[in-house]
Design a protein around this motif. Sequence first.
Motif, mmCIF file in Angstrom:
data_model
loop_
_atom_site.group_PDB
_atom_site.id
_atom_site.type_symbol
_atom_site.label_atom_id
_atom_site.label_comp_id
_atom_site.label_asym_id
_atom_site.label_seq_id
_atom_site.Cartn_x
_atom_site.Cartn_y
_atom_site.Cartn_z
ATOM 1 N N VAL A 228 0.844 -1.203 0.000
ATOM 2 C CA VAL A 228 0.000 0.000 0.000
ATOM 3 C C VAL A 228 0.876 1.249 0.000
ATOM 4 N N VAL A 229 1.923 1.226 0.834
ATOM 5 C CA VAL A 229 2.827 2.373 0.912
ATOM 6 C C VAL A 229 3.512 2.600 -0.444
ATOM 7 N N ILE A 230 3.909 1.514 -1.095
ATOM 8 C CA ILE A 230 4.559 1.644 -2.411
ATOM 9 C C ILE A 230 3.613 2.328 -3.388
ATOM 10 N N ILE A 231 2.358 1.867 -3.411
ATOM 11 C CA ILE A 231 1.395 2.459 -4.342
ATOM 12 C C ILE A 231 1.209 3.948 -4.045
ATOM 13 N N MET A 232 1.185 4.282 -2.751
ATOM 14 C CA MET A 232 0.930 5.680 -2.410
ATOM 15 C C MET A 232 2.121 6.585 -2.713
ATOM 16 N N THR A 233 3.354 6.044 -2.598
ATOM 17 C CA THR A 233 4.529 6.909 -2.742
ATOM 18 C C THR A 233 5.114 6.895 -4.156
ATOM 19 N N PHE A 234 4.807 5.859 -4.923
ATOM 20 C CA PHE A 234 5.431 5.715 -6.235
ATOM 21 C C PHE A 234 5.129 6.894 -7.156
ATOM 22 N N PHE A 235 3.855 7.243 -7.295
ATOM 23 C CA PHE A 235 3.512 8.232 -8.308
ATOM 24 C C PHE A 235 3.882 9.670 -7.948
ATOM 25 N N PRO A 236 3.739 10.078 -6.685
ATOM 26 C CA PRO A 236 4.257 11.423 -6.383
ATOM 27 C C PRO A 236 5.730 11.561 -6.754
ATOM 28 N N MET A 237 6.515 10.510 -6.470
ATOM 29 C CA MET A 237 7.931 10.569 -6.822
ATOM 30 C C MET A 237 8.114 10.591 -8.338
ATOM 31 N N LEU A 238 7.361 9.754 -9.038
ATOM 32 C CA LEU A 238 7.466 9.705 -10.502
ATOM 33 C C LEU A 238 7.159 11.068 -11.108
ATOM 34 N N VAL A 239 6.019 11.640 -10.723
ATOM 35 C CA VAL A 239 5.582 12.898 -11.327
ATOM 36 C C VAL A 239 6.567 14.025 -11.016
ATOM 37 N N ASN A 240 7.038 14.078 -9.757
ATOM 38 C CA ASN A 240 7.976 15.144 -9.389
ATOM 39 C C ASN A 240 9.314 14.990 -10.093
ATOM 40 N N THR A 241 9.803 13.758 -10.188
ATOM 41 C CA THR A 241 11.101 13.564 -10.830
ATOM 42 C C THR A 241 11.013 13.902 -12.311
ATOM 43 N N VAL A 242 9.905 13.498 -12.949
ATOM 44 C CA VAL A 242 9.761 13.809 -14.377
ATOM 45 C C VAL A 242 9.785 15.319 -14.587
ATOM 46 N N SER A 243 9.063 16.068 -13.752
ATOM 47 C CA SER A 243 9.100 17.518 -13.989
ATOM 48 C C SER A 243 10.437 18.103 -13.562
ATOM 49 N N GLY A 244 11.084 17.511 -12.540
ATOM 50 C CA GLY A 244 12.409 17.986 -12.151
ATOM 51 C C GLY A 244 13.437 17.790 -13.248
ATOM 52 N N LEU A 245 13.326 16.667 -13.960
ATOM 53 C CA LEU A 245 14.311 16.382 -15.003
ATOM 54 C C LEU A 245 14.179 17.339 -16.178
ATOM 55 N N SER A 246 13.030 17.991 -16.308
ATOM 56 C CA SER A 246 12.915 18.949 -17.408
ATOM 57 C C SER A 246 13.060 20.381 -16.890
ATOM 58 N N ALA A 247 13.609 20.543 -15.678
ATOM 59 C CA ALA A 247 13.704 21.880 -15.094
ATOM 60 C C ALA A 247 14.900 22.671 -15.600
ATOM 61 N N ALA A 248 15.908 21.985 -16.165
ATOM 62 C CA ALA A 248 17.107 22.710 -16.603
ATOM 63 C C ALA A 248 16.775 23.663 -17.743
ATOM 64 N N GLN A 249 17.447 24.808 -17.765
ATOM 65 C CA GLN A 249 17.205 25.831 -18.788
ATOM 66 C C GLN A 249 17.789 25.389 -20.139
ATOM 67 N N PRO A 250 17.178 25.851 -21.256
ATOM 68 C CA PRO A 250 17.716 25.507 -22.579
ATOM 69 C C PRO A 250 19.192 25.873 -22.707
ATOM 70 N N MET A 251 19.585 27.011 -22.095
ATOM 71 C CA MET A 251 20.979 27.431 -22.221
ATOM 72 C C MET A 251 21.930 26.415 -21.589
ATOM 73 N N GLN A 252 21.466 25.803 -20.476
ATOM 74 C CA GLN A 252 22.323 24.813 -19.821
ATOM 75 C C GLN A 252 22.432 23.541 -20.656
ATOM 76 N N HIS A 253 21.334 23.215 -21.365
ATOM 77 C CA HIS A 253 21.409 22.078 -22.283
ATOM 78 C C HIS A 253 22.365 22.374 -23.431
ATOM 79 N N ASP A 254 22.271 23.615 -23.959
ATOM 80 C CA ASP A 254 23.186 24.013 -25.033
ATOM 81 C C ASP A 254 24.632 23.897 -24.572
ATOM 82 N N LEU A 255 24.857 24.315 -23.334
ATOM 83 C CA LEU A 255 26.210 24.267 -22.780
ATOM 84 C C LEU A 255 26.740 22.833 -22.826
ATOM 85 N N MET A 256 25.909 21.884 -22.351
ATOM 86 C CA MET A 256 26.323 20.488 -22.362
ATOM 87 C C MET A 256 26.570 20.017 -23.787
ATOM 88 N N LYS A 257 25.752 20.535 -24.719
ATOM 89 C CA LYS A 257 25.913 20.119 -26.109
ATOM 90 C C LYS A 257 27.247 20.610 -26.667
#
Lengths: 357, 264
Positions: A228-257
């Motif tokens: 039950v705990v897994i079901i309750m905690t899995f998706f908040p973490m998934l949703v937050n991490t997905v939006s966190g991973l797209s938080a970097a600015q385009p300029m920082q991506h360009d820099l890495m490129k």
Amino acid sequence: MERILFTGASVFSVLGVLLQGPWQTGIAMLAVALIAFLQLKRSRLLAAIATGGMALVAANSLIGLVDEAGAVNAGFWCLVVAAWLLAWGSVEQLSAIRTLSKIYRTVLGVVIPVLFGLWLLILWELLTRGLDVPQVLLPAPSQISERFMSSGSILWADFKQTFLRAVLIGYAIGCGAGFVVAVLIDRSPFLQRGLLPIGNLVSALPIVGVAPIMVMWFGFDWPSKAAVVIIMTFFPMLVNTVSGLSAAQPMQHDLMKTYAASYWQSLFKLRIPEALPFIFNALKINSTLAMIGAIVAEFFGTPTVGMGFRISTEVGRMNVDMVWAEIAVAALAGSLFYGLIALLERIFTFWHPSVRS
Amino acid sequence: MNDASKVIEVNGLSLTFPTSDGDVQALQDIDLTINRGDFVSFIGPSGCGKTTLLRVIADLEQATAGSIEVNGMTPEEARLARAYGYVFQAASLYPWRTIASNVALPLEIMGLKGEEIRSRVERNLALVDLAGFGKKYPWQLSGGMQQRASIARALAVEPDLLLMDEPFGALDEIVRDHLNEQLLKLWAKTNKTVVFVTHSIPEAVFLSNRIVVMSPRPGRIHEVIESDLPPERDLSIRETQSFLHLANRVRDGLRAGHSYDEVS
């Protein structure tokens, strides 16, 4: 402000003595309140300690009188109010002290909430016992702590079953899996678009519906609660991490490129650090969700141990003090857990504008 | 000039962006050669494609027509070979890394060893006058110092070609003057090829030995002005007759490039 409070304390002390409250306590409080009122300008710290100490002594003697026949009269309640006003004035003094000393401010930051909590308990104790509130409705703090002390081994076994097994294991697996899946679906817009709405759907599932099913799947012992705990905690973490991973600015991506960085290099050196504030957000939300999930899930079938099991059975037996003892354990464990994660957050995201101050 | 001295060669290059209102021609028929050791500025009003052209050189955008070579390679090959260092409009340092480890970032990605990284970081921080600030975090430094750190980060790759996109645009005038002077000294010391995007006429004239004047809608090269200023310059050169004359030529070029009166 404190002048009004000390005046109030004096007035209520006099009233208390006139209305046949315990006169020694009343006179003592009146004296301290008057001295504090007159000598306020000399030293705030001294006034705070004197009034705060007096208020505690008075509260202690009032609590001692509460079970004596005839002691709880109008004068008694006037003195309770006087002690409370005195304590309030004391805290007002403490918070009014202006100082640059960092240590002093840290100490004050701890002392003031502790005093506040202590007075909440004192008033709770006086009201429940003074007004003879039935124990089933609300036991006094002293009864709860007595039960807490005498049932240490039961509470520890319940804590081990519910917190150390179901909560911690479920939390670790749920959060870990949410993070890993977020990284894995990061490269697939198809999975992101497909999985995230399902995530929202699952987050909206009522836990009372899921828990019995998990008990049927995984049995009565802690694995079903962890599920039950897994079901309750899995998706908040998934949703937050997905939006966190797209938080970097385009300029920082360009820099890495421009550095010809590989996918994994920019993931570990840019995007995961950038996602950390989001990830810690999920960890904090999940710490409370996990506690709720594990306790409620035990209402739907457990072996004869566990915090949720204890709450549901003891409430049926009218042993409300035991229920409150479990609540105290849950509150203590939950806030320590949350505090630990908040501390880790400060350490790992020291660079974030919301932390670095 | 022989081919070996050519760092960047652009022929008939065009670039169109598809948008919801139809295609936008960002660059049209660009022909340009940049030689080794040049300091070339792209100047023009916003929308003239100067940043886009720089980004095409860096392989951050792809041309839709024409050809471009960087060090005799395609821009992508040049990027993967780490042929250039790129300085952005903002310092974009990582706040969770110290200044030193920000400068070390590209070196870590290149897979260099610890000792080599340390010596390069130290050398390049000294080059931009930031020796002793390596242990600070970016948010503890001023905007000018942050931008200098980002220049050190680009230099640490030790490229022969430095691409700079309005690096001092967000800084105040005094800091900007100071950094311009430092940049010139750096250029003289290291003998790198620099391509510099700006919209400031004095900055372009002060820094460059060639000024590429661009005009907007569609972005194209209006004129390439060769500077007759001596290579050794300090800020006082801005008061001289030849500087003002050159600045006027650039201004006239910018004006002529406009088909309508929009910019003074």
